[in-house]
Design a protein around this motif. Structure first.
Motif, mmCIF file in Angstrom:
data_model
loop_
_atom_site.group_PDB
_atom_site.id
_atom_site.type_symbol
_atom_site.label_atom_id
_atom_site.label_comp_id
_atom_site.label_asym_id
_atom_site.label_seq_id
_atom_site.Cartn_x
_atom_site.Cartn_y
_atom_site.Cartn_z
ATOM 1 N N ILE A 1 45.571 42.191 40.075
ATOM 2 C CA ILE A 1 46.012 41.204 39.088
ATOM 3 C C ILE A 1 45.330 39.862 39.342
ATOM 4 O O ILE A 1 44.814 39.219 38.412
ATOM 5 N N LEU A 2 45.311 39.428 40.603
ATOM 6 C CA LEU A 2 44.730 38.126 40.926
ATOM 7 C C LEU A 2 43.233 38.083 40.603
ATOM 8 O O LEU A 2 42.726 37.081 40.071
ATOM 9 N N ARG A 3 42.521 39.151 40.907
ATOM 10 C CA ARG A 3 41.084 39.174 40.624
ATOM 11 C C ARG A 3 40.821 39.000 39.132
ATOM 12 O O ARG A 3 39.948 38.225 38.727
ATOM 13 N N GLU A 4 41.578 39.739 38.311
ATOM 14 C CA GLU A 4 41.349 39.660 36.870
ATOM 15 C C GLU A 4 41.808 38.321 36.300
ATOM 16 O O GLU A 4 41.193 37.801 35.360
ATOM 17 N N GLN A 5 42.885 37.758 36.842
ATOM 18 C CA GLN A 5 43.305 36.446 36.367
ATOM 19 C C GLN A 5 42.255 35.389 36.703
ATOM 20 O O GLN A 5 41.990 34.489 35.893
ATOM 21 N N ARG A 6 41.638 35.489 37.866
ATOM 22 C CA ARG A 6 40.571 34.551 38.224
ATOM 23 C C ARG A 6 39.372 34.707 37.267
ATOM 24 O O ARG A 6 38.705 33.723 36.922
ATOM 25 N N LYS A 7 39.084 35.930 36.839
ATOM 26 C CA LYS A 7 37.988 36.137 35.893
ATOM 27 C C LYS A 7 38.248 35.453 34.555
ATOM 28 O O LYS A 7 37.308 35.150 33.804
ATOM 29 N N LEU A 8 39.542 35.226 34.248
ATOM 30 C CA LEU A 8 39.917 34.507 33.031
ATOM 31 C C LEU A 8 39.875 32.992 33.229
ATOM 32 O O LEU A 8 40.323 32.248 32.350
ATOM 33 N N GLN A 9 39.368 32.585 34.383
ATOM 34 C CA GLN A 9 39.245 31.161 34.723
ATOM 35 C C GLN A 9 40.596 30.493 34.959
ATOM 36 O O GLN A 9 40.739 29.279 34.788
ATOM 37 N N TRP A 10 41.598 31.260 35.341
ATOM 38 C CA TRP A 10 42.893 30.703 35.711
ATOM 39 C C TRP A 10 42.887 30.417 37.213
ATOM 40 O O TRP A 10 42.216 31.102 37.997
ATOM 41 N N GLU A 11 43.648 29.413 37.610
ATOM 42 C CA GLU A 11 43.836 29.121 39.025
ATOM 43 C C GLU A 11 45.099 29.828 39.498
ATOM 44 O O GLU A 11 46.158 29.678 38.880
#
Length: 402
Positions: A26-36
């Motif tokens: 989940i964290l990897r994909e959220q980071r790909k969305l440019q979220w912190e």
């Protein structure tokens, strides 16, 4: 300004579990969305020595353990109190737009209190209900006062969270039945990092010889030995399976609460030379053991947890192009298409398990099609990019509103 999410977790890496692997995906994909993303673990992160820790490139805030009080309800109240205090500190430091509490409810209740105090919306992600996990691990019984109390706590948190995420349709239905509006619930399905899995390799001949599996058709399980996994049923099915396929051997890789009971069952049934226990193996060695297995078995017993919750392991098996058989509990039926991506059998029926494994071994001409269909299923439907994209709309609605 990028979206800032503070995840409140039961535990994380370096501990290894389905829970920690889902979290990282989940964290990897959220980071790909440019979220912190920011990450705080509860006092149940065993072995934490510092208030902050970097693990494999990820930064974690820790809530250090309190000495156990050996009084169940008081322990849990103290755990929540410590987590609330630490969460308040971290939230003030990182100033998130959303507090994202993951199961169990012991994380959700402190997050709700901190969210109210700081005016931050709180979402609650249910991976399993705490009361059901307690029943299935033997620490309480369904219908007991402790069970009813934990169920009430879950429902309280679900009703007060700004949005509820969960991992499958079985849990979504149970949450909705508690009076939670359908538009307040979003399913983030279990998935796999497809790039991390390649179709299964060739068996290591040396390892196979060391384990005494030369010339065998290997039915295997790799994971934790919990009662609900149904490994006792796999052993019960072995005599009939051996009658039909004398070369079959069972390979059980891992350990857990049922380890001693399973070994005693093997002795009682006179199957010592037909079952191989390896114990737990290093994570970077697991693939070698997968490569020894012809058919992976997931014989979960039917109970609330297994009927409601979808596991990760069958998806990982499909991503590797493995053959698998599984009981027809609800969590499996959401993932496995019988005869297409794997084989299902009637839960709790040793004869049915033996028959479906024997039939699969008897028809190797069907194997390439099943393997390819399973791999295609995870590539097109059960990948983390698709799953994590479902956070976008609920997060957006909450942050606009706040």
């Amino acid at each position: 300004m990028p979206l800032r999410i503070l995840h409140v977790l039961d535990h994380s890496i370096p501990l290894h579990s389905g829970y920690t692997f889902r979290t990282l995906s989940i964290l990897r994909e959220q980071r790909k969305l440019q979220w912190e993303t920011f990450h705080l673990t509860s006092p149940k992160q065993t072995g934490a020595q510092q208030a902050e820790e970097d693990v494999d490139g990820w930064h974690f805030y820790r809530t250090l353990e309190a000495p156990p009080l050996k009084a169940p309800v008081i322990n849990e109240l103290m755990l929540m109190r410590r987590l609330e205090q630490r969460l308040l500190q971290v939230a003030r430091e990182v100033q998130p737009h959303v507090l994202h509490a993951h199961s169990p409810v012991l994380n959700a209740l402190p997050a709700l209190r901190v969210g109210r105090k700081l005016g931050i919306p709180v979402v609650y992600e249910v991976r399993a209900f705490w009361e059901d996990a307690a029943v299935d691990h033997g620490s309480t019984t369904e219908g007991s006062p402790r069970y009813r109390l934990t169920r009430q706590m879950e429902t309280y948190a679900l009703r007060r969270a700004h949005h509820v995420f969960t991992i499958c349709e079985g849990l979504r239905g149970d949450i909705a039945a508690r009076g939670i509006p359908a538009d307040k619930i979003t399913v983030i399905p279990n998935a796999v990092d497809i790039e991390s899995f390649e179709p299964g390799g060739v068996a290591d001949a040396t390892l196979k010889a060391q384990l005494g599996l030369q010339g065998a058709s290997v039915v295997g399980f790799i994971g934790s030995f919990y009662a609900y996994e149904g490994l006792d049923l796999l052993l019960d099915a072995l005599p009939e399976l051996l009658r039909r396929r004398p070369e079959v051997r069972a390979l059980l890789v891992g350990g857990g609460p049922q380890d001693a009971a399973l070994k005693a069952q093997v002795e009682r049934m006179g199957l010592r030379d037909k079952v191989v226990f390896t114990g737990r193996v290093p994570h970077d060695e697991v693939q070698r053991y997968y490569d020894l297995v012809d058919v992976l078995a997931y014989p979960r017993h039917s109970m609330r947890l297994t009927e409601l919750v979808t596991p990760l392991k069958p998806l990982e098996a499909m991503a590797q192009g493995r053959l698998l058989v599984a009981s027809d509990v609800g969590g499996h039926k959401e993932l496995i298409r019988h005869g297409e991506t794997g084989m299902l059998f009637q839960a709790g029926q040793a004869g049915a398990l033996a028959a479906v494994v024997a039939d699969l071994l008897d028809h190797p001409e069907r194997w390439p099609g099943i393997r390819a269909a399973g791999r295609q299923f995870v590539e097109t439907e059960r990948n983390w990019k698709n799953s994590v994209s479902r956070y976008v709309a609920p997060y957006g609605a909450l942050t606009v509103r706040s």
